[in-house]
Design a protein around this motif. Structure first.
Motif, short mmCIF file in Angstrom:
data_model
loop_
_atom_site.label_atom_id
_atom_site.label_comp_id
_atom_site.label_asym_id
_atom_site.label_seq_id
_atom_site.Cartn_x
_atom_site.Cartn_y
_atom_site.Cartn_z
N ALA A 1 36.66 36.68 29.32
CA ALA A 1 37.26 36.33 28.04
C ALA A 1 36.20 36.27 26.95
CB ALA A 1 37.97 34.99 28.15
N PRO A 2 36.47 36.89 25.81
CA PRO A 2 35.51 36.84 24.71
C PRO A 2 35.52 35.47 24.05
CG PRO A 2 37.47 37.98 24.01
CD PRO A 2 37.64 37.70 25.48
N VAL B 1 42.81 37.92 29.56
CA VAL B 1 42.06 36.74 29.12
C VAL B 1 42.52 35.51 29.89
CG1 VAL B 1 41.60 35.21 27.18
CG2 VAL B 1 41.52 37.68 26.86
N PHE B 2 43.84 35.29 29.98
CA PHE B 2 44.26 34.06 30.67
C PHE B 2 43.98 34.13 32.15
CE2 PHE B 2 48.71 35.78 31.27
CZ PHE B 2 48.89 35.46 32.60
N LYS B 3 44.01 35.32 32.76
CA LYS B 3 43.66 35.41 34.17
C LYS B 3 42.17 35.15 34.39
CE LYS B 3 47.25 38.15 36.24
NZ LYS B 3 47.53 39.25 37.13
N SER B 4 41.37 35.43 33.38
CA SER B 4 39.94 35.16 33.47
C SER B 4 39.66 33.67 33.32
CB SER B 4 39.20 35.96 32.39
OG SER B 4 37.85 35.61 32.36
N LEU B 5 40.44 32.99 32.49
CA LEU B 5 40.17 31.59 32.18
C LEU B 5 40.92 30.59 33.06
CD1 LEU B 5 40.33 31.72 28.29
CD2 LEU B 5 38.29 31.41 29.68
N CYS B 6 42.15 30.91 33.42
CA CYS B 6 43.03 29.93 34.07
C CYS B 6 42.88 29.94 35.59
CB CYS B 6 44.49 30.24 33.75
SG CYS B 6 44.88 30.24 32.00
N ASN C 1 35.16 23.08 27.44
CA ASN C 1 36.46 22.98 28.10
C ASN C 1 37.40 24.05 27.54
OD1 ASN C 1 38.88 22.28 29.21
ND2 ASN C 1 38.69 20.10 28.78
N GLN C 2 37.78 25.00 28.37
CA GLN C 2 38.59 26.13 27.93
C GLN C 2 40.06 26.01 28.35
OE1 GLN C 2 37.44 29.01 26.01
NE2 GLN C 2 36.07 27.32 25.57
#
Length: 120
Positions: free
Chosen positions: A49-50, A94-99, A59-60
């Motif tokens: 995620a950029p 992005v959400f698969k990278s972060l969550c 905290n993301q």
């Protein structure tokens, strides 16, 4: 397999033995080579995620949640207009990278059941 024989002199792998091994394990070797090529491609194409200025802290969690919402909103809006939903794939990446996977599975179940807290 001549390359294998020349690269492994300590094991004294002969051309004949390498050919026999290739016959015996050829399908496995081919599948393994395909998997390695797929993994190499995935690693080369992987993008995390950029940076998002709306979420400058370590905290993301909110960033994860917001991109999950944006993905579903984007899908819903473009599908309603009959347009291609492929631009929404960016939010999904992005959400698969972060969550965490557990969160996404739980949210997907809630969306399907109509009990998800966010406005999708």
């Amino acid at each position: 397999m001549e390359k294998v024989a020349s690269e492994c002199p300590a094991r004294r792998v002969t051309k004949l033995r390498a050919t026999a091994l290739r016959r015996a394990f050829g399908a496995c070797v081919d599948r393994l080579a395909e998997k390695m090529a797929d993994m190499t491609e995935k690693i080369q194409n992987y993008r995390t995620a950029p940076f998002d200025a709306r979420f400058p802290n370590t905290n993301q969690t909110r960033n994860c949640y917001q991109n999950y919402l944006d993905y579903h909103r984007c899908n819903k809006a473009l599908a309603a207009k009959g347009l291609d939903v492929s631009p929404c794939d960016w939010y999904q990446r992005v959400f698969k990278s972060l969550c965490p996977v557990g969160w996404v599975e739980k949210w997907n179940d809630q969306v399907e059941n109509g009990t998800f807290a966010g406005r999708v």
